[in-house]
Design an enzyme around this catalytic site. Structure first.
Site, PDB file in Angstrom:
ATOM      1  N   THR A  67     -10.568   8.250 -14.621  1.00 39.92           N
ATOM      2  CA  THR A  67     -11.956   8.662 -14.406  1.00 39.92           C
ATOM      3  C   THR A  67     -12.483   8.153 -13.061  1.00 39.92           C
ATOM      4  OG1 THR A  67     -12.278   8.542 -16.789  1.00 39.92           O
ATOM      5  CG2 THR A  67     -14.270   8.617 -15.444  1.00 39.92           C
ATOM      6  N   LYS A  86     -14.286  -5.217 -14.678  1.00 38.96           N
ATOM      7  CA  LYS A  86     -15.096  -6.378 -15.096  1.00 38.96           C
ATOM      8  C   LYS A  86     -14.299  -7.372 -15.920  1.00 38.96           C
ATOM      9  CE  LYS A  86     -15.965  -2.634 -17.881  1.00 38.96           C
ATOM     10  NZ  LYS A  86     -16.187  -1.248 -17.548  1.00 38.96           N
ATOM     11  N   GLU A 102     -19.003  -3.692  -7.286  1.00 32.27           N
ATOM     12  CA  GLU A 102     -20.248  -3.053  -7.751  1.00 32.27           C
ATOM     13  C   GLU A 102     -20.026  -2.195  -8.995  1.00 32.27           C
ATOM     14  OE1 GLU A 102     -23.646  -3.016  -8.158  1.00 32.27           O
ATOM     15  OE2 GLU A 102     -23.715  -3.237  -5.988  1.00 32.27           O
ATOM     16  N   VAL A 118     -20.168  -3.554 -12.918  1.00 29.77           N
ATOM     17  CA  VAL A 118     -21.368  -3.893 -13.703  1.00 29.77           C
ATOM     18  C   VAL A 118     -22.375  -2.750 -13.642  1.00 29.77           C
ATOM     19  CG1 VAL A 118     -23.247  -5.539 -14.050  1.00 29.77           C
ATOM     20  CG2 VAL A 118     -21.042  -6.342 -13.193  1.00 29.77           C
ATOM     21  N   GLY A 143     -15.164  10.762 -26.859  1.00 30.49           N
ATOM     22  CA  GLY A 143     -14.406  10.052 -25.827  1.00 30.49           C
ATOM     23  C   GLY A 143     -15.198   8.941 -25.165  1.00 30.49           C
ATOM     24  N   ASP A 172     -17.237  -5.992 -23.500  1.00 30.49           N
ATOM     25  CA  ASP A 172     -17.404  -5.347 -22.186  1.00 30.49           C
ATOM     26  C   ASP A 172     -18.754  -5.735 -21.562  1.00 30.49           C
ATOM     27  OD1 ASP A 172     -16.919  -2.870 -20.269  1.00 30.49           O
ATOM     28  OD2 ASP A 172     -18.914  -2.600 -21.146  1.00 30.49           O
ATOM     29  N   LYS A 215     -19.752  -8.151 -18.167  1.00 26.44           N
ATOM     30  CA  LYS A 215     -20.691  -7.783 -17.102  1.00 26.44           C
ATOM     31  C   LYS A 215     -21.767  -8.855 -16.936  1.00 26.44           C
ATOM     32  CE  LYS A 215     -19.889  -2.882 -18.097  1.00 26.44           C
ATOM     33  NZ  LYS A 215     -20.264  -1.769 -18.960  1.00 26.44           N
ATOM     34  N   GLY A 258     -19.000   6.815 -16.123  1.00 25.87           N
ATOM     35  CA  GLY A 258     -18.698   8.198 -15.768  1.00 25.87           C
ATOM     36  C   GLY A 258     -18.135   8.300 -14.365  1.00 25.87           C
TER      37      GLY A 258
END
Ligand code: NAP
Ligand code: HSE
Length: 432
Positions: free
Chosen positions: A15, A108, A132, A135, A190, A204, A208, A305
């Site tokens: 992605t 991360k 960058e 997070v 997904g 996760d 961050k 995304g």
């Protein structure tokens, strides 16, 4: 003479990686103009060379081994968008730094586990690490904290930083659906990581938060000290009842330096519906940064995304092309202090929900338990289950500020009253 191009080695063509390829395909001239020099991909790496990736990769050299990619003489910046805090991501990042390359990472997990070591290694080689994209996806929160707010003493960092969890919680609320059903929907859409517990277990988002805390408070990354609780136990009943009381449930991260040490929490919390976090729907992220001079700043945007994450990676790449070189966590690694973790969270109001046998004196017993635990009641509501006076009653209480220890004490006392039906629930209310 035209400026030499900045040459990227791109490890990971999923992605994020393909998002970077597409931006450079589409906007090469704009990027070159802003960077002051062309930015080109020289070589790429992924596991499966035959996979159709919806991008033309034919002009890039291919490396099956990301460590070999990281060490190539014809790359200046190693872009790590594979993932995982050990294995190839760690080995290749270390190889890139050992070879004196700058690193741009979306990872991360890697930085939360090894940030201090990697930052030290980078500085020893005069290299820089930028992250960058790691997070809050497309939100430039690292830049805001490291650069824009560099003149502030940071008092608090707070945020919704996992889009999947916010999607699940807000979908539960909007559709009145239970957790398990919405979790399954998220899986089919997904949205979930390969290991869903990284998302719904709060890990996760905890990664961050620990990275932001390091920058905010000048401390070494201390992911192990983040108090973590996932969203798996958040019930549709609490979402609905909290809403009726004027609150929304969020997986909310809070980091602050207190007299008791560094507090880092990533847990389900209630926030007032009218607070900036209240209306945050779906996969959107929001981070609040509070500085002593500036006050509170809210940054809101897409946390994941292809486009948003690649946007963040490209911001880092362009900074490197411009010659902007900052210490990884805003201070030289040797100056980052080892934080003392706060043993418990600061006092806060709590939302309590319990079901009581609807008989005389039941509520009085609960009130007594709270009083004995030193917890004061701010609001209380009783809801008879079926409007029938013989049925059990749901009782909702909002307390004044109490410590987590006092709330645990009260909950233990409730258990001994004999008036509870099922287990009571306590959720912290976070004041913004
Ligand atoms: P992804 O779609 O699963 O892509 C991962 C890529 O890494 C794939 O191309 C895969 O190769 C490659 N890869 C994995 N192991 C490899 C190995 N041993 N050697 C070479 N290549 C390997 O992941 P992603 O969503 O792009 O995420 C990448 C990183 O960005 C992760 O750290 C993630 O946490 C972070 N991130 C992602 C998002 C997001 O919205 N997706 C947002 C913020 C941060 P194959 O394609 O051949 O399998
Ligand atoms: N799984 C993460 C999320 C991806 O849902 O926010 C972006 O880091």
């Amino acid at each position: 003479m035209p400026a030499a191009p900045l040459r990227l080695g791109l490890a990971g063509l999923g992605t994020v990686g393909i998002g970077v390829v597409k931006i450079l395909e589409r906007e090469a001239d704009l990027v070159a103009a802003r960077a002051g020099r062309p930015v080109v991909i020289t070589a790429v790496s992924a596991r499966d060379r035959s996979k159709n990736r919806d991008a033309d990769l034919s002009r890039f050299a291919w490396e099956t081994d990301p460590v070999a990619l990281a060490s190539r003489d014809d790359i200046d910046v190693f872009v790590e968008v594979m993932g995982g805090h050990e294995g190839p991501a760690r080995a290749a990042t270390e190889a890139a730094l050992a070879a004196g390359k700058d690193v741009v990472s979306a990872n991360k997990a890697l930085l939360a586990h090894h940030g201090q070591t990697l930052a030290t290694q980078a500085e020893a080689k005069g290299a820089t690490i930028r992250f960058e994209a790691a997070v809050a996806g497309g939100i430039p929160v690292i830049k805001a904290l490291t650069e824009g707010l560099a003149g502030n003493r940071i008092k608090r960092v707070m945020g919704v930083m996992n889009g999947t969890c916010n999607y699940i919680l807000t979908r539960m609320q909007a559709a009145g659906l239970p957790y398990d059903q919405v979790f399954e929907e998220a899986r089919q859409l997904g949205y979930l990581e390969a290991d869903p517990n990284l998302d719904v277990g709060g890990i996760d988002a905890g990664h961050k938060l620990s990275l932001l805390a390091a920058i905010a408070f000048g401390t070494q990354v201390a992911f192990d000290a983040v108090e973590l609780e996932g969203i798996g136990n958040v019930s549709i009943d609490d979402i609905r009842l909290a809403d009726e009381m004027g609150y929304r449930i969020k997986l909310l991260g809070v980091a602050q330096m207190t007299g008791r040490g560094l507090e880092q929490r990533m847990t389900p919390c209630l926030v007032p519906t009218e607070s900036p976090f209240g209306p945050l729907m779906g996969g959107t992220n929001m981070v609040m940064l509070e500085g002593d001079s500036v006050g509170q700043i809210f940054l809101r945007g897409p946390g994941a995304g292809m486009g948003p994450t690649a946007s963040a990676v490209m911001g880092d790449v362009i900074d490197i092309a411009r010659g902007i070189r900052l210490p990884t966590f805003g201070l030289p690694a040797a100056q980052l202090t080892k934080p003392v973790p706060a043993r418990s969270a600061a006092a806060a109001p709590y939302y309590l929900r319990m079901t009581l046998l609807d008989k005389p004196g039941a509520l009085a017993k609960i009130a007594t338990c709270l009083g004995e635990a030193g917890v004061s009641i701010d609001q209380m509501r009783q809801i008879n289950q079926k409007g029938d006076e013989d049925d059990d009653a749901i009782v909702l209480i909002v307390t004044h500020k109490a410590t987590p220890a006092d709330i645990s004490d009260a909950m233990a006392r409730f258990g001994a009253t004999g008036v509870l039906v099922g287990a009571p629930v306590a959720i912290r209310i976070e004041e913004v």
